[in-house]
Design a protein around this motif. Structure first.
Motif, PDB file in Angstrom:
ATOM      1  N   GLY A  87       0.793  -1.219   0.000  1.00 18.92           N
ATOM      2  CA  GLY A  87       0.000   0.000   0.000  1.00 18.92           C
ATOM      3  C   GLY A  87       0.829   1.273   0.000  1.00 18.92           C
ATOM      4  O   GLY A  87       0.283   2.372   0.074  1.00 18.92           O
ATOM      5  N   ARG A  88       2.170   1.135  -0.106  1.00 18.64           N
ATOM      6  CA  ARG A  88       3.043   2.311  -0.028  1.00 18.64           C
ATOM      7  C   ARG A  88       3.710   2.593  -1.380  1.00 18.64           C
ATOM      8  O   ARG A  88       3.825   1.727  -2.244  1.00 18.64           O
ATOM      9  CB  ARG A  88       4.147   2.083   1.024  1.00 18.64           C
ATOM     10  CG  ARG A  88       3.638   1.880   2.441  1.00 18.64           C
ATOM     11  CD  ARG A  88       3.018   3.135   3.036  1.00 18.64           C
ATOM     12  NE  ARG A  88       3.940   4.263   3.022  1.00 18.64           N
ATOM     13  CZ  ARG A  88       4.854   4.510   3.960  1.00 18.64           C
ATOM     14  NH1 ARG A  88       4.960   3.710   5.006  1.00 18.64           N
ATOM     15  NH2 ARG A  88       5.646   5.568   3.872  1.00 18.64           N
ATOM     16  N   VAL A  89       4.176   3.864  -1.524  1.00 17.04           N
ATOM     17  CA  VAL A  89       4.878   4.291  -2.740  1.00 17.04           C
ATOM     18  C   VAL A  89       6.289   4.716  -2.347  1.00 17.04           C
ATOM     19  O   VAL A  89       6.471   5.513  -1.416  1.00 17.04           O
ATOM     20  CB  VAL A  89       4.154   5.485  -3.421  1.00 17.04           C
ATOM     21  CG1 VAL A  89       4.858   5.864  -4.715  1.00 17.04           C
ATOM     22  CG2 VAL A  89       2.687   5.139  -3.692  1.00 17.04           C
ATOM     23  N   PHE A  90       7.294   4.163  -3.066  1.00 10.87           N
ATOM     24  CA  PHE A  90       8.698   4.481  -2.794  1.00 10.87           C
ATOM     25  C   PHE A  90       9.347   5.036  -4.055  1.00 10.87           C
ATOM     26  O   PHE A  90       8.851   4.827  -5.167  1.00 10.87           O
ATOM     27  CB  PHE A  90       9.456   3.214  -2.350  1.00 10.87           C
ATOM     28  CG  PHE A  90       8.874   2.563  -1.136  1.00 10.87           C
ATOM     29  CD1 PHE A  90       9.283   2.932   0.145  1.00 10.87           C
ATOM     30  CD2 PHE A  90       7.900   1.572  -1.255  1.00 10.87           C
ATOM     31  CE1 PHE A  90       8.729   2.332   1.268  1.00 10.87           C
ATOM     32  CE2 PHE A  90       7.351   0.972  -0.140  1.00 10.87           C
ATOM     33  CZ  PHE A  90       7.765   1.351   1.125  1.00 10.87           C
ATOM     34  N   ASP A  91      10.492   5.721  -3.876  1.00 17.00           N
ATOM     35  CA  ASP A  91      11.236   6.141  -5.062  1.00 17.00           C
ATOM     36  C   ASP A  91      12.160   5.004  -5.496  1.00 17.00           C
ATOM     37  O   ASP A  91      12.137   3.907  -4.912  1.00 17.00           O
ATOM     38  CB  ASP A  91      11.996   7.453  -4.806  1.00 17.00           C
ATOM     39  CG  ASP A  91      13.143   7.302  -3.802  1.00 17.00           C
ATOM     40  OD1 ASP A  91      13.438   6.153  -3.392  1.00 17.00           O
ATOM     41  OD2 ASP A  91      13.753   8.329  -3.444  1.00 17.00           O
ATOM     42  N   GLY A  92      12.989   5.264  -6.505  1.00 18.91           N
ATOM     43  CA  GLY A  92      13.838   4.204  -7.065  1.00 18.91           C
ATOM     44  C   GLY A  92      14.924   3.713  -6.139  1.00 18.91           C
ATOM     45  O   GLY A  92      15.547   2.686  -6.396  1.00 18.91           O
ATOM     46  N   ALA A 191       3.239   8.395 -13.853  1.00 22.24           N
ATOM     47  CA  ALA A 191       3.313   8.020 -12.434  1.00 22.24           C
ATOM     48  C   ALA A 191       1.993   8.351 -11.723  1.00 22.24           C
ATOM     49  O   ALA A 191       1.461   7.533 -10.963  1.00 22.24           O
ATOM     50  CB  ALA A 191       4.472   8.752 -11.761  1.00 22.24           C
ATOM     51  N   GLU A 192       1.453   9.536 -11.993  1.00 24.85           N
ATOM     52  CA  GLU A 192       0.177   9.932 -11.398  1.00 24.85           C
ATOM     53  C   GLU A 192      -0.952   9.007 -11.843  1.00 24.85           C
ATOM     54  O   GLU A 192      -1.829   8.646 -11.062  1.00 24.85           O
ATOM     55  CB  GLU A 192      -0.159  11.383 -11.793  1.00 24.85           C
ATOM     56  CG  GLU A 192       0.652  12.419 -11.057  1.00 24.85           C
ATOM     57  CD  GLU A 192       0.417  12.385  -9.554  1.00 24.85           C
ATOM     58  OE1 GLU A 192      -0.715  12.646  -9.121  1.00 24.85           O
ATOM     59  OE2 GLU A 192       1.374  12.054  -8.819  1.00 24.85           O
ATOM     60  N   PHE A 193      -0.907   8.606 -13.133  1.00 24.14           N
ATOM     61  CA  PHE A 193      -1.927   7.698 -13.674  1.00 24.14           C
ATOM     62  C   PHE A 193      -1.925   6.378 -12.891  1.00 24.14           C
ATOM     63  O   PHE A 193      -2.972   5.888 -12.466  1.00 24.14           O
ATOM     64  CB  PHE A 193      -1.668   7.439 -15.166  1.00 24.14           C
ATOM     65  CG  PHE A 193      -2.382   6.225 -15.712  1.00 24.14           C
ATOM     66  CD1 PHE A 193      -3.753   6.259 -15.953  1.00 24.14           C
ATOM     67  CD2 PHE A 193      -1.695   5.036 -15.953  1.00 24.14           C
ATOM     68  CE1 PHE A 193      -4.420   5.144 -16.432  1.00 24.14           C
ATOM     69  CE2 PHE A 193      -2.351   3.909 -16.431  1.00 24.14           C
ATOM     70  CZ  PHE A 193      -3.719   3.971 -16.677  1.00 24.14           C
ATOM     71  N   PHE A 194      -0.732   5.800 -12.695  1.00 26.71           N
ATOM     72  CA  PHE A 194      -0.638   4.518 -11.991  1.00 26.71           C
ATOM     73  C   PHE A 194      -1.105   4.651 -10.541  1.00 26.71           C
ATOM     74  O   PHE A 194      -1.918   3.850 -10.061  1.00 26.71           O
ATOM     75  CB  PHE A 194       0.803   3.989 -12.008  1.00 26.71           C
ATOM     76  CG  PHE A 194       1.226   3.420 -13.341  1.00 26.71           C
ATOM     77  CD1 PHE A 194       0.494   2.422 -13.952  1.00 26.71           C
ATOM     78  CD2 PHE A 194       2.363   3.889 -13.989  1.00 26.71           C
ATOM     79  CE1 PHE A 194       0.868   1.895 -15.173  1.00 26.71           C
ATOM     80  CE2 PHE A 194       2.751   3.372 -15.217  1.00 26.71           C
ATOM     81  CZ  PHE A 194       2.007   2.371 -15.812  1.00 26.71           C
ATOM     82  N   ILE A 195      -0.602   5.662  -9.844  1.00 29.45           N
ATOM     83  CA  ILE A 195      -0.946   5.818  -8.423  1.00 29.45           C
ATOM     84  C   ILE A 195      -2.449   6.069  -8.258  1.00 29.45           C
ATOM     85  O   ILE A 195      -3.107   5.455  -7.422  1.00 29.45           O
ATOM     86  CB  ILE A 195      -0.113   6.955  -7.784  1.00 29.45           C
ATOM     87  CG1 ILE A 195       1.373   6.559  -7.765  1.00 29.45           C
ATOM     88  CG2 ILE A 195      -0.584   7.249  -6.370  1.00 29.45           C
ATOM     89  CD1 ILE A 195       2.329   7.680  -7.421  1.00 29.45           C
ATOM     90  N   LEU A 213      11.182   8.497 -11.817  1.00 29.96           N
ATOM     91  CA  LEU A 213      10.687   9.399 -12.867  1.00 29.96           C
ATOM     92  C   LEU A 213      11.774   9.736 -13.877  1.00 29.96           C
ATOM     93  O   LEU A 213      12.968   9.568 -13.613  1.00 29.96           O
ATOM     94  CB  LEU A 213      10.134  10.677 -12.237  1.00 29.96           C
ATOM     95  CG  LEU A 213       8.996  10.480 -11.232  1.00 29.96           C
ATOM     96  CD1 LEU A 213       8.519  11.814 -10.695  1.00 29.96           C
ATOM     97  CD2 LEU A 213       7.830   9.721 -11.857  1.00 29.96           C
ATOM     98  N   ALA A 214      11.345  10.254 -15.028  1.00 26.05           N
ATOM     99  CA  ALA A 214      12.272  10.558 -16.115  1.00 26.05           C
ATOM    100  C   ALA A 214      13.297  11.615 -15.717  1.00 26.05           C
ATOM    101  O   ALA A 214      14.414  11.623 -16.240  1.00 26.05           O
ATOM    102  CB  ALA A 214      11.490  11.019 -17.346  1.00 26.05           C
TER     103      ALA A 214
END
Length: 458
Positions: A87-92, A191-195, A213-214
């Motif tokens: 349920g969490r979002v992380f960076d690379g 990224a916004e679309f996926f989240i 992100l790019a």
């Protein structure tokens, strides 16, 4: 006590050379501290006697090597893992990116992982339902498999990835299922679309997202899939979950690899990519699978856009050698408005026969799959013949095949990105379409299945 070095001699792009080092290991983590207290991180790429080549995770812009000092931490990059990751979002780099608190680690795992011992591997033979007919019915995904999606620029592979992540499930009671989603070098909008999609549908509750992100440093792209696979290994082999890993876009990962290789002045291979790209991709893909004696499994769907729509380009070419098949998206179907635009004829799942049949999907699955492939192929030929010579050149049977091909594309392949079909619905739809053809043409299906299923669907 960590040893510090003030002997940084050179910085070129993302690479930095530190001289006079002792007891430094390959892949070791490095901290570079500026005079103002700012800290950047990197890892050891190469050691030559007392010189260490360090790959920076951030851009080198503004780094003053005359006053900076390098600290070697004696460990490689690690990811803090626990069940709270779901349920969490992380960076690379595995840092929380959703405004939530950092994960309280149950354990820390080396992101480079360990290859699965071939002798300990269990053969993939259990069906995963994606809810997409062109995959479930014809190119079945099997638990523990690596099945890439070959896309082209401008095609809706992001929508397909979100649909699979949202709908995929393993059939059977008490099977805990999770999705690890690694977005590599994507735009902010994607990224916004996926989240948003995962949050809106509730799929985020069982998903771990890693977003690179790019505009993030290219070096971070190289660690993103490794972070995702480490999280998947923890969930699968420590917690007994069935994990689906979706990685998009592998092409961005390979471009980052080429960038680092060029900065290291390595001799380039095909199209400028490093000669070790096959080995590097294999080190990612081969982390999928099942292990004997462990309940969990890791199934991979890497997604890549083929540069110039070229299947022979090194990235799809090498990926095809390592993985067990491919799902190919078609620009022609997309132009006709069919979504998802999966081109079923050149697509292939090499393990599909192991995951279908009685007690897995349904007894008639293998026969109907073969018949649908054959009928669609003949239908496309009939349509091409009609386009050249006109309808008058077609026999009555040819016309039925042409009609079948049109209906197959319109109803079976083009189900949209919101429709979630069970395997029974997919198989029943196949029978409905086969009823367009004369019974005498159904040569690949046993008579008992035709008697049982065809009349009820005709």
């Amino acid at each position: 006590m960590l040893k510090e070095y003030r002997s940084i001699s050179e910085v070129v792009g993302p690479l930095m050379l530190v001289e006079g080092v002792e007891d430094v290991k390959y892949n070791e983590l490095v901290e570079i501290e500026q005079a103002n207290g700012e800290i950047r991180q990197g890892k050891v790429l190469e050691i030559n006697r007392d010189k260490a080549l360090v790959q920076l995770f951030e851009v080198s812009q503004g780094l003053k090597i005359s006053t900076a000092k390098a600290r070697f931490l004696g460990k490689s990059i690690e990811l803090a893992v626990s069940m709270d990751m779901l349920g969490r979002v992380f960076d690379g780099m595995g840092r929380a990116k959703d405004g939530g608190a950092d994960i309280i680690a149950e354990k820390r795992m080396d992101v480079n992982g360990q290859p699965i011992n071939p002798a300990a591997r269990d053969y993939p033979d259990e069906f995963i339902q994606t809810g997409i007919s062109a995959i479930d019915g014809l190119n079945t995904l099997v638990r523990g498999q690596k099945l890439p999606v070959f896309s082209m620029s401008g095609l809706p592979h992001a929508n397909l990835a979100a649909q699979i992540a949202r709908q995929a499930k393993v059939l059977g009671a008490n099977e805990s299922f999770a999705v690890v989603f690694a977005a590599i070098g994507i735009t902010y909008e994607e990224a916004e679309f996926f989240i948003d999609d995962f949050r809106k549908t509730g799929a985020i509750e069982r998903t771990v997202l890693f977003m690179n992100l790019a505009d993030d440093p290219a070096i971070e792209r190289i660690s993103t899939p490794r972070m995702a696979l480490t999280a998947a290994e923890y969930l699968a082999f420590d917690k007994g979950m069935h994990v689906l890993v979706i990685m998009t876009d592998i092409t961005n990962y390979a471009e980052a690899m080429r960038e680092v290789s060029a900065a290291r002045k390595e001799v380039p291979g095909r199209r400028g990519y490093p000669g070790y790209m096959y080995t590097d991709l294999a080190s990612l893909y081969e982390r999928a699978g099942r292990i004997r004696g462990k309940k969990g499994s890791i199934t991979q769907i890497p997604i890549l856009t083929m540069p110039e729509d070229d299947k022979t380009h090194p990235i799809p070419d090498l990926t095809g050698y390592i993985t067990e098949g491919q799902i190919i998206l078609s620009r022609e179907l997309y132009k006709k408005g069919f979504n998802p635009p999966i081109d079923v004829l050149p697509s292939l799942s090499r393990l599909k026969d192991k995951g279908i049949g009685k007690n897995k999907t349904r007894e008639d699955h293998a026969d109907t799959m073969n018949q649908l492939f054959a009928a669609y192929s003949l239908g496309k030929e009939a349509k091409e013949l009609s386009a050249i010579l006109g309808d008058a050149a077609l026999t009555e049977t040819d016309k039925k095949y042409a009609k079948f091909a049109e209906e197959f594309e319109r109803r079976y392949v083009s189900q949209g990105f919101e429709t979630n079909r069970s395997i029974e619905e997919t198989l029943d739809l196949g029978w409905e379409l086969l009823s367009i053809l004369p019974r005498s043409e159904l040569k690949r299906i046993k008579d008992e299945y035709i008697d049982k299923y065809l009349k009820s669907k005709a």
